[in-house]
Motif scaffolding. Structure first.
Motif, short mmCIF file in Angstrom:
data_model
loop_
_atom_site.label_atom_id
_atom_site.label_comp_id
_atom_site.label_asym_id
_atom_site.label_seq_id
_atom_site.Cartn_x
_atom_site.Cartn_y
_atom_site.Cartn_z
N VAL A 257 0.85 -1.12 0.01
CA VAL A 257 -0.01 0.08 -0.02
C VAL A 257 0.90 1.33 0.02
CG1 VAL A 257 -1.50 1.24 1.58
CG2 VAL A 257 -2.13 -0.98 1.09
N LYS B 259 -9.78 -3.19 -0.09
CA LYS B 259 -8.55 -3.78 -0.58
C LYS B 259 -8.52 -3.37 -2.16
CE LYS B 259 -6.96 -6.74 3.00
NZ LYS B 259 -7.20 -8.02 3.68
N ILE C 133 -7.40 -0.17 -3.38
CA ILE C 133 -5.89 0.25 -3.51
C ILE C 133 -5.11 -0.64 -4.16
CG2 ILE C 133 -5.26 -0.94 -1.17
CD1 ILE C 133 -3.83 1.77 -0.46
N ARG D 169 -1.09 4.48 -5.86
CA ARG D 169 -1.02 4.12 -4.47
C ARG D 169 -0.31 5.29 -3.62
NH1 ARG D 169 0.96 -1.93 -5.46
NH2 ARG D 169 -1.12 -3.05 -5.36
N PHE E 228 -2.73 7.49 -1.63
CA PHE E 228 -3.51 6.95 -0.85
C PHE E 228 -2.63 6.78 0.55
CE2 PHE E 228 -6.03 5.36 -4.35
CZ PHE E 228 -7.14 5.00 -3.92
N MET F 75 -3.20 4.34 4.12
CA MET F 75 -4.30 3.50 4.92
C MET F 75 -4.05 3.05 6.18
SD MET F 75 -5.36 -0.24 3.19
CE MET F 75 -6.51 -1.40 3.84
#
Lengths: 256, 252
Positions: free
Chosen positions: A133, B49, B52, B81, B84, B86
């Motif tokens: 991520v 999920k 991303i 990504r 983002f 998370m």
């Protein structure tokens, strides 16, 4: 009968799937390493873990292996008066076979298992997802440094193992069993060639690759919480050990 | 709603033979907090999920500012990504690194900032999430709530446009849960970022959400502002909000 066939079929399909996934994993790793090398700091950290911290256990196993080899071959050779070849036997066995194989098996037990457990834990606690991520390739960050460390450090450990094995053999042969020191050393030098040592190191590098790659693969795809991590660790050690012994045969067949 | 920042178009996803997302259509409004509610195991995490690129749909599109991330790979996906952040359910902190190294990790990886500057930003953000002075601790020494706050700091450090939260308050005591909710509300209000939260905590949902969507059996069955959701007559939604075992939702 159909049930048996079905079971067999499922086993084969599962096995093929596993081989496929491992190949893809390795291809990913190679691509990752080729695109850009990982941070040196990470590689050094893993070299320390896989290599430096395995030295004591490798020294212990190597020494005693050399010692028992000398003892066994002495009792055998004495029957037909060939005690003078004990040194040759020890050095050849260590360099060609026992150095690389025993070293890799010990490193598998020590570091291969730890790699699988660490990556497995990172997988089930979503730390690997967290890397992804954050746009950090987990293969490049976690897998490549470990495999490089195995590839580089297992041969180094193998040299240490060869050396202490030969020294252990000398100690038992010359000091305990009373073989003439000059003959022992001369025969060792006469019959052992650099190629023997070198081939052993190639083997060690292959085994280093196998044990770290399997440890990473099993950990990377672990699932199912603590139980899954345990299973991944066991599977990594068993699979890597078996593959080391199988590939040892084929490598030997190709080399000599 | 205006132009949504994230849009799911007819997304399908199955695991083995179990359908988890069944033609999901969802629009996430820009610069607001959207809460996706639904039962545990109902596909909320899977939805998150997909946003991303941790999972790929079997079918359908996931558009981030109009770009289909289901079709992207490698570098292109990483470029998306980086917009983002998370927060994972258990924080997902790297347990081999200190708190400061965890929070600073994205900065080390993606910026050319010096060590001093990184330290300064990390300390500042740790103060924002209410954890001054924990820089040198290891994640194992922290409580669950502290770990989530460190995780939040790590998610925010690159100042992402979109922040995803996977059950931010699950497993916390009510007081810590409220503290996290406030943190989510305050940091969103201050930054005007897009927040997407998945939750089954009804009270918290109404406290932080600008927009609520209810996910049930792989689809969105109701969505709207908190007031619209309260007035929505859908019996499944009503049962979920009431939190009782009697109603159209069957407990297995």
């Amino acid at each position: 009968m159909t049930a048996l066939l079905e079971l067999f079929g499922r086993l084969v399909v599962g096995w093929i799937e596993e081989v496929g996934r491992t190949s893809l994993f390795l291809a990913d790793t190679v691509r990752s390493a080729a695109r850009s090398l990982p941070r040196l700091r990470l590689v050094f950290q893993q070299m320390e873990f896989v290599g430096v911290r395995s030295v004591s256990v490798v020294v212990l196993t190597g020494t005693f292996t050399g010692m028992v080899l000398a003892l066994q071959s002495y009792y055998g050779f004495r029957k037909f008066g060939a005690e003078s070849l004990v040194g040759t036997t020890v050095a050849l066995s260590m360099a060609r076979e026992l150095g690389p194989v025993l070293t890799s098996l010990m490193v598998t037990a020590r570091a291969g298992s730890a790699i699988a457990a660490e990556l497995g834990t990172m997988r089930v606690t979503e730390q690997i997802d967290a890397l992804t991520v954050m746009a950090v390739d987990p293969i490049r960050y976690l897998v490549v440094p470990r495999i490089l460390a195995g590839l580089l450090m297992v041969p180094v450990l193998c040299v240490i193992s060869d050396f202490v094995g030969v020294a252990g053999g000398y100690f038992v042969g010359v000091k305990l069993l009373g073989i003439n020191s000059g003959v022992y050393v001369a025969n060792t030098i006469k019959y052992v060639e650099l190629m023997d040592v070198f081939n052993g190191l190639v083997k060690a590098a292959c085994f280093g690759l196998i044990l770290t790659a399997i440890g990473c693969y099993k950990g990377f795809y672990a699932s199912g919480g603590a139980h899954g991590v345990g299973r991944a660790t066991t599977e990594a050690v068993v699979l890597a050990s078996v593959l080391i012994l199988i590939s040892d045969y084929f490598l030997t067949a190709i080399m000599y | 709603m205006g132009c949504p920042i994230i849009e799911f178009v007819d997304v399908h996803k199955s695991f083995r033979n179990q359908k988890v997302l069944d033609g999901l259509n969802l629009r996430i409004p820009r610069s607001k907090t959207t809460v996706i509610i639904g039962r545990s195991g109902g596909g909320k995490s899977v939805t998150l999920k997909h946003m991303i690129g941790l999972m790929r749909p079997d079918l359908g599109q996931i558009l981030v500012d109009g770009e289909d991330i289901a079709a992207l790979d490698g570098e292109d996906l990483d470029r998306i990504r980086r917009r983002f952040g998370m927060l994972f359910q258990e924080g997902a902190l790297f347990d081999s690194l200190t708190v400061a190294d965890n929070v600073g990790f994205p900065l080390v990886e993606h910026t050319a900032l010096g060590r001093e500057e990184i330290r300064r930003r990390v300390s500042e953000l740790l103060r924002t999430v209410g954890l001054p002075g924990v820089e040198e601790k290891m994640p194992a020494e922290l409580s669950g709530g502290m770990r989530k706050r460190v995780g939040l700091a790590r998610a925010l450090i690159l100042e992402p446009e979109i922040v995803l939260f996977d059950e931010p308050t699950s497993g916390l005591d009510p007081i810590m849960a409220d503290a996290i909710d406030r943190l989510i509300r305050d940091t969103q209000a201050e930054s005007g970022r897009t927040y997407v939260v998945i939750s089954h905590d009804i009270r918290a949902t109404f406290e932080i959400a600008h927009h609520i969507a209810m996910l049930y059996e792989g689809r969105i069955i109701a969505e709207g502002s908190p007031d619209e959701i309260r007035r929505n007559p859908n019996p499944i939604l009503a049962q979920f909000l009431r939190g009782t075992a009697d109603g159209p939702i069957q407990v297995q």
